[in-house]
Write an enzyme that holds these catalytic residues in place. Structure first.
Site, PDB file in Angstrom:
ATOM      1  N   SER A   1       0.836  -1.199   0.000  1.00  0.00           N
ATOM      2  CA  SER A   1       0.000   0.000   0.000  1.00  0.00           C
ATOM      3  C   SER A   1       0.877   1.258   0.000  1.00  0.00           C
ATOM      4  CB  SER A   1      -0.957  -0.047   1.191  1.00  0.00           C
ATOM      5  OG  SER A   1      -1.993   0.905   1.045  1.00  0.00           O
TER       6      SER A   1
ATOM      7  N   GLU B   1      -9.197  -3.904  -7.076  1.00  0.00           N
ATOM      8  CA  GLU B   1      -8.759  -2.681  -6.395  1.00  0.00           C
ATOM      9  C   GLU B   1      -8.924  -1.421  -7.246  1.00  0.00           C
ATOM     10  OE1 GLU B   1      -5.080  -2.713  -4.214  1.00  0.00           O
ATOM     11  OE2 GLU B   1      -4.833  -4.861  -4.538  1.00  0.00           O
TER      12      GLU B   1
ATOM     13  N   HIS C   1      -7.571  -5.201  -1.660  1.00  0.00           N
ATOM     14  CA  HIS C   1      -6.341  -4.489  -1.329  1.00  0.00           C
ATOM     15  C   HIS C   1      -5.556  -5.225  -0.238  1.00  0.00           C
ATOM     16  CE1 HIS C   1      -3.748  -1.007  -1.239  1.00  0.00           C
ATOM     17  NE2 HIS C   1      -3.952  -0.811   0.046  1.00  0.00           N
TER      18      HIS C   1
END
Length: 376
Positions: A192, A287, A317
Site C-alpha cells: 500500500s 482494487e 487491497h
C-alpha cells in the site's frame, strides 16, 4: 486453518488470536465467513466456488459506520493492540534513528547476510502495527533466516512529505553503514503506502548515485496520490475496501502537504525506472489502486528491467494480510518465497531421499545398466 497453523508460521498465540478476531486489518472475520458462505454457495450452485463472497462481506462492512472510520483512516491512525510477543528463536530489538524508530528482527544465532527492509502501509497516516511484525516473520522465514528491519516512519498530518522518505533513506543508510549489509543483499518490501514509499526510496537512491538494493517486493503499492488511474473508475463499484466513495484516505492525502502530488517521490507512478533492480508486484483485480501497479509495471518493462507482475483475480487491497486463511494469500506468499530465493541465489534441496544403487551380483549389474540406458 486454525491457530496452530498460524503459530507454525511464526505467530505467537496472542497475535494469532488477534489475527482471527481483527476484521478490519487482517480481513480474517471476512475470510472465515468466506469459507462458511462458500460452503453454502457450493451446495446451492453445484459446488461452484463462491469467489466473491469475501469481497461482498468486506463491502458490507465498509458500508457500516465502522467501515467509514476504516476508510477515512481513523482506526489506522490510532490502533489499539495487545503487545506483540517475539518467537523464542528470534531476537527483537527497537532502534531509535533520528526522529523515527525501527524494529530489527533476527533469527537467534544466525547471520545469513540477507536482510529485508520493510516499509509498512497505512495511507501515510498510520504507524507500525502487529500485522507488519507478522509480515516480518514471513519475510525472515521465507528468505531462510534473513533479517528484517521495519521502519516505523513519521506519518501525516503532523509529518507530511518528505518526512517518511527521509526516514526510509536513513534506515537504508543504517543497514549499509552501521550493520554493513551488502546493498545487493537488501530487498526493499512494502505494501500500500509502504509500497509507494519503497519505490520512492529506490528512485531517490538511484537519483543520488547511492548503492541500489538487490530487489523489491511490492503488494498493492499506492503509487499515484493524484488518484487519476483508470481503475479508480472501472473498479469504483467493485473495490470492497475503498470503492463506492471518495471520502476515504486515498483522496486529499495530508501526506502531500504543500508539495506537488505528481512529484515522483510522492507518486512514483510519475517516475522513470531506468537502473531499477528486479521487482515483484502483486495486486488484486478488484482494487481501485490496480492502475497504480499496472502503470509502474509498464514503465519497468519499457525500461527493460526485470519485473514480475501478478494480478490476483477477485482479490482486494493487500489480501496477503489473510496469511494462510485463503488460497490466494497462500499463493502470493509462496510467490514471494520463490522471488526471494531467486534474488538471493538460494538453492533448496528437494524433499525425499536419494536412491542409492547397490551393486551386488552380476544380475543386478545388468538391471542397473538397463535402467541407466532408459534414463539417458
Amino acid at each position: 486453518m486454525g491457530l496452530s497453523d498460524l503459530i507454525a508460521d511464526g505467530m505467537d498465540a496472542t497475535a494469532a488470536t488477534e489475527l482471527l478476531l481483527n476484521v478490519v486489518w487482517t480481513i480474517v472475520g471476512a475470510t472465515l465467513v468466506y469459507f462458511m458462505q462458500a460452503g453454502f454457495a457450493m451446495c446451492e450452485a453445484g459446488f461452484t466456488r463462491a469467489k466473491n463472497t469475501g469481497n461482498i462481506l468486506m463491502k458490507n462492512m465498509m458500508d457500516s459506520a465502522m467501515g467509514h472510520k476504516f476508510q477515512t483512516g481513523e482506526y489506522r491512525a490510532n490502533p489499539v493492540e495487545p503487545a506483540w510477543i517475539c518467537p523464542a528463536d528470534y531476537d527483537y530489538e527497537i532502534i531509535e534513528l533520528g526522529d523515527c524508530k525501527m524494529e530489527y528482527l533476527r533469527p537467534s544465532g544466525v547471520f545469513t547476510g540477507r536482510v529485508i527492509l520493510q516499509l509498512h502501509g497505512g495511507g501515510y497516516i498510520g504507524p507500525m502495527k502487529n500485522t507488519y511484525r507478522d509480515f516480518a516473520m514471513q519475510y525472515s522465514r521465507r528468505s531462510l533466516g534473513g533479517d528484517v528491519l521495519t521502519v516505523d516512519y513519521r506519518v501525516a498530518p503532523r509529518f507530511p512529505f518528505p518526512a517518511a522518505l527521509g526516514d526510509a533513506v536513513a534506515a537504508y543508510g543504517w543497514l549499509l553503514e552501521e550493520r554493513h549489509y551488502a546493498a545487493e543483499k537488501i530487498i526493499v518490501a512494502g505494501d500500500s503506502a509502504g509500497g509507494g514509499l519503497a519505490l520512492a526510496l529506490v528512485l531517490y537512491l538511484r537519483d543520488h548515485g547511492l548503492p541500489m538494493p538487490g530487489g523489491m517486493v511490492l503488494m498493492s503499492p499506492w503509487t499515484d496520490l493524484t488518484c487519476s488511474g483508470e481503475s479508480h473508475t472501472y473498479n469504483f463499484e467493485r473495490d470492497p475496501q475503498f470503492g463506492g466513495t471518495r471520502e476515504n484516505m486515498l483522496y486529499n492525502s495530508p501526506y502531500i502537504g504543500n508539495a506537488d502530488p505528481k512529484n515522483p517521490y510522492i507518486s512514483p507512478a510519475f517516475g522513470t525506472y531506468e537502473g531499477f533492480p528486479p521487482v515483484l508486484l502483486q495486486v488484486g483485480s478488484e482494487e481501485v489502486l490496480l492502475s497504480d501497479t499496472l502503470t509502474v509495471a509498464g514503465k519497468l518493462k519499457r525500461a527493460h528491467r526485470k519485473v514480475r507482475l501478478s494480478v490476483y483475480d477477485g482479490m482486494f487491497h493487500v489480501f496477503q494480510m489473510a496469511m494462510r486463511l485463503i488460497p490466494e494469500s497462500r499463493e502470493a506468499w509462496d510467490e514471494v518465497s520463490r522471488f526471494l530465493e531467486i534474488i538471493y541465489g538460494i538453492e533448496q534441496k528437494r524433499e525425499g531421499r536419494p536412491v542409492r544403487v547397490v551393486k551386488s551380483g552380476r544380475r543386478r549389474k545388468r538391471k542397473t545398466g538397463k535402467m541407466r540406458e532408459r534414463q539417458g
